[in-house]
Scaffold this motif. Sequence first.
Motif, PDB file in Angstrom:
ATOM      1  N   TRP A 185     -34.673   0.566  -8.393  1.00 26.39           N
ATOM      2  CA  TRP A 185     -34.185   1.150  -6.712  1.00 26.39           C
ATOM      3  C   TRP A 185     -34.928   0.915  -5.495  1.00 26.39           C
ATOM      4  O   TRP A 185     -34.650   0.629  -4.256  1.00 26.39           O
ATOM      5  CB  TRP A 185     -33.255   2.636  -6.608  1.00 26.39           C
ATOM      6  CG  TRP A 185     -32.053   2.057  -7.889  1.00 26.39           C
ATOM      7  CD1 TRP A 185     -31.651   2.869  -9.224  1.00 26.39           C
ATOM      8  CD2 TRP A 185     -30.762   1.234  -7.983  1.00 26.39           C
ATOM      9  NE1 TRP A 185     -30.532   2.133  -9.639  1.00 26.39           N
ATOM     10  CE2 TRP A 185     -30.055   1.255  -8.561  1.00 26.39           C
ATOM     11  CE3 TRP A 185     -30.514   0.531  -6.493  1.00 26.39           C
ATOM     12  CZ2 TRP A 185     -29.298   0.120  -8.934  1.00 26.39           C
ATOM     13  CZ3 TRP A 185     -29.614  -0.529  -6.089  1.00 26.39           C
ATOM     14  CH2 TRP A 185     -28.309  -0.045  -7.833  1.00 26.39           C
ATOM     15  N   PRO A 186     -36.483   2.410  -5.953  1.00 28.24           N
ATOM     16  CA  PRO A 186     -36.943   2.060  -4.911  1.00 28.24           C
ATOM     17  C   PRO A 186     -37.277   0.545  -4.287  1.00 28.24           C
ATOM     18  O   PRO A 186     -37.671   0.933  -3.039  1.00 28.24           O
ATOM     19  CB  PRO A 186     -37.963   2.972  -5.400  1.00 28.24           C
ATOM     20  CG  PRO A 186     -37.596   3.560  -6.953  1.00 28.24           C
ATOM     21  CD  PRO A 186     -36.369   2.958  -6.461  1.00 28.24           C
ATOM     22  N   GLY A 228     -34.694  -0.699  -2.605  1.00 29.96           N
ATOM     23  CA  GLY A 228     -34.291  -0.720  -1.074  1.00 29.96           C
ATOM     24  C   GLY A 228     -35.023  -0.269   0.226  1.00 29.96           C
ATOM     25  O   GLY A 228     -34.684  -0.570   1.017  1.00 29.96           O
ATOM     26  N   GLU A 229     -36.667  -0.994  -0.130  1.00 28.70           N
ATOM     27  CA  GLU A 229     -37.154  -1.410   0.013  1.00 28.70           C
ATOM     28  C   GLU A 229     -36.963  -2.737   0.812  1.00 28.70           C
ATOM     29  O   GLU A 229     -36.896  -3.177   1.862  1.00 28.70           O
ATOM     30  CB  GLU A 229     -38.309  -1.005   0.372  1.00 28.70           C
ATOM     31  CG  GLU A 229     -39.143   0.009  -0.410  1.00 28.70           C
ATOM     32  CD  GLU A 229     -40.780   0.265  -0.148  1.00 28.70           C
ATOM     33  OE1 GLU A 229     -41.542  -0.344  -0.405  1.00 28.70           O
ATOM     34  OE2 GLU A 229     -41.332   1.904  -0.674  1.00 28.70           O
ATOM     35  N   PRO A 265     -31.314   3.186   1.654  1.00 28.88           N
ATOM     36  CA  PRO A 265     -31.900   4.394   2.083  1.00 28.88           C
ATOM     37  C   PRO A 265     -31.940   4.729   0.882  1.00 28.88           C
ATOM     38  O   PRO A 265     -31.481   4.568  -0.103  1.00 28.88           O
ATOM     39  CB  PRO A 265     -30.833   5.347   2.927  1.00 28.88           C
ATOM     40  CG  PRO A 265     -29.655   3.896   2.993  1.00 28.88           C
ATOM     41  CD  PRO A 265     -29.574   3.053   2.324  1.00 28.88           C
ATOM     42  N   PRO A 266     -32.871   5.235   0.842  1.00 25.25           N
ATOM     43  CA  PRO A 266     -33.576   6.391  -0.663  1.00 25.25           C
ATOM     44  C   PRO A 266     -32.637   7.476  -0.796  1.00 25.25           C
ATOM     45  O   PRO A 266     -32.236   7.801  -2.575  1.00 25.25           O
ATOM     46  CB  PRO A 266     -34.769   6.863  -0.698  1.00 25.25           C
ATOM     47  CG  PRO A 266     -35.472   6.848   1.281  1.00 25.25           C
ATOM     48  CD  PRO A 266     -34.402   5.544   1.790  1.00 25.25           C
ATOM     49  N   GLN A 267     -31.652   7.668  -0.278  1.00 26.06           N
ATOM     50  CA  GLN A 267     -30.993   9.278   0.016  1.00 26.06           C
ATOM     51  C   GLN A 267     -29.713   8.961  -0.422  1.00 26.06           C
ATOM     52  O   GLN A 267     -28.373   9.127  -0.886  1.00 26.06           O
ATOM     53  CB  GLN A 267     -30.557   9.815   1.071  1.00 26.06           C
ATOM     54  CG  GLN A 267     -30.467   9.720   2.292  1.00 26.06           C
ATOM     55  CD  GLN A 267     -31.369   9.008   2.986  1.00 26.06           C
ATOM     56  OE1 GLN A 267     -32.439   8.763   2.851  1.00 26.06           O
ATOM     57  NE2 GLN A 267     -30.418   8.561   4.697  1.00 26.06           N
ATOM     58  N   ARG A 298     -25.481   2.112  -3.137  1.00 23.94           N
ATOM     59  CA  ARG A 298     -26.494   1.464  -3.989  1.00 23.94           C
ATOM     60  C   ARG A 298     -26.066  -0.053  -4.153  1.00 23.94           C
ATOM     61  O   ARG A 298     -26.422  -0.921  -4.456  1.00 23.94           O
ATOM     62  CB  ARG A 298     -27.968   2.037  -4.842  1.00 23.94           C
ATOM     63  CG  ARG A 298     -28.661   2.867  -4.329  1.00 23.94           C
ATOM     64  CD  ARG A 298     -29.196   3.433  -5.673  1.00 23.94           C
ATOM     65  NE  ARG A 298     -29.773   4.753  -4.883  1.00 23.94           N
ATOM     66  CZ  ARG A 298     -30.760   5.399  -5.755  1.00 23.94           C
ATOM     67  NH1 ARG A 298     -30.817   5.001  -6.955  1.00 23.94           N
ATOM     68  NH2 ARG A 298     -31.119   6.749  -5.254  1.00 23.94           N
ATOM     69  N   ARG A 316     -43.811  -4.993  -6.533  1.00 22.00           N
ATOM     70  CA  ARG A 316     -42.573  -5.074  -5.043  1.00 22.00           C
ATOM     71  C   ARG A 316     -42.690  -5.911  -4.919  1.00 22.00           C
ATOM     72  O   ARG A 316     -42.554  -6.507  -4.360  1.00 22.00           O
ATOM     73  CB  ARG A 316     -43.141  -3.469  -4.113  1.00 22.00           C
ATOM     74  CG  ARG A 316     -42.150  -3.709  -3.213  1.00 22.00           C
ATOM     75  CD  ARG A 316     -42.563  -3.161  -1.692  1.00 22.00           C
ATOM     76  NE  ARG A 316     -43.863  -3.232  -1.110  1.00 22.00           N
ATOM     77  CZ  ARG A 316     -44.422  -1.387  -1.437  1.00 22.00           C
ATOM     78  NH1 ARG A 316     -44.215  -0.211  -1.661  1.00 22.00           N
ATOM     79  NH2 ARG A 316     -45.873  -2.593  -1.209  1.00 22.00           N
TER      80      ARG A 316
END
Length: 176
Positions: free
Chosen positions: A48-49, A52-53, A58-60, A66, A164
Motif C-alpha cells: 500500500w505505501p 499509494g506513492e 493518500p496514506p490515511q 485504496r 518502489r
Amino acid sequence: MGTIESELKTAFPPVVGPAARVLILGSMPGEASLRQQQYYGHPRNAFWPILGELLGIPPQASYAERCAALVGHGIALWDVIAACERPGSLDQAIRPETVRVNDFGAFFDASPGIVQVVFNGGTAEREYRRRVLPGLKLPHREIARHRLPSTSPAHAALRFEQKRAAWRSLLDWLAV
C-alpha cells in the motif's frame, strides 16, 4: 495446536472493476491480512505505501478507498491460491498438497480487458505457472506476465526504495 496448524486458510475474492487492465497477483494472504480481511494487511508490507506513492493514494485512505483507487486506475487485485494449509504467514510453509487455485479461466472471461498479469513475488509466479497456466485456454494463456519484487516484509533482500523503483514499471503497463 495441531488443529490450528492444519487449518485450511481461504483467500479473498478479487478486487476488480469493469475497466481492469492489469491484474496484480499475490500468493496467499498472511495471518495479519486474514485477521483484518484485507489484502496486504501487515503493517510492514510495502504494497500500500508503494501503490499509494505511485497512484497518488493518500496514506490515511481507508482500505475501501485504496481498493476503489486501484479499480479507478484499471488495476485488479487477487491471489493465485484460493485455499491452502499453511502454519503462519510464510509462503515457504504452504503445504503444496493442500493448494487449491482460484478459477482464472472464469476470471479472465469476466475481465476481458486484462492485458498484463503482475506477480507480487516469486511464489505467486511459480504457483501460477505450475498450477494455473497449463489449464488456461487461449487467449488467456497469452496474457503478458511480469514478476516484481515481493512487497512482503519477509522479502528483506531489497530496501523499500528498491522495491518502489521496480514497481514503478506498473505505471507503464497501465498506460498501454
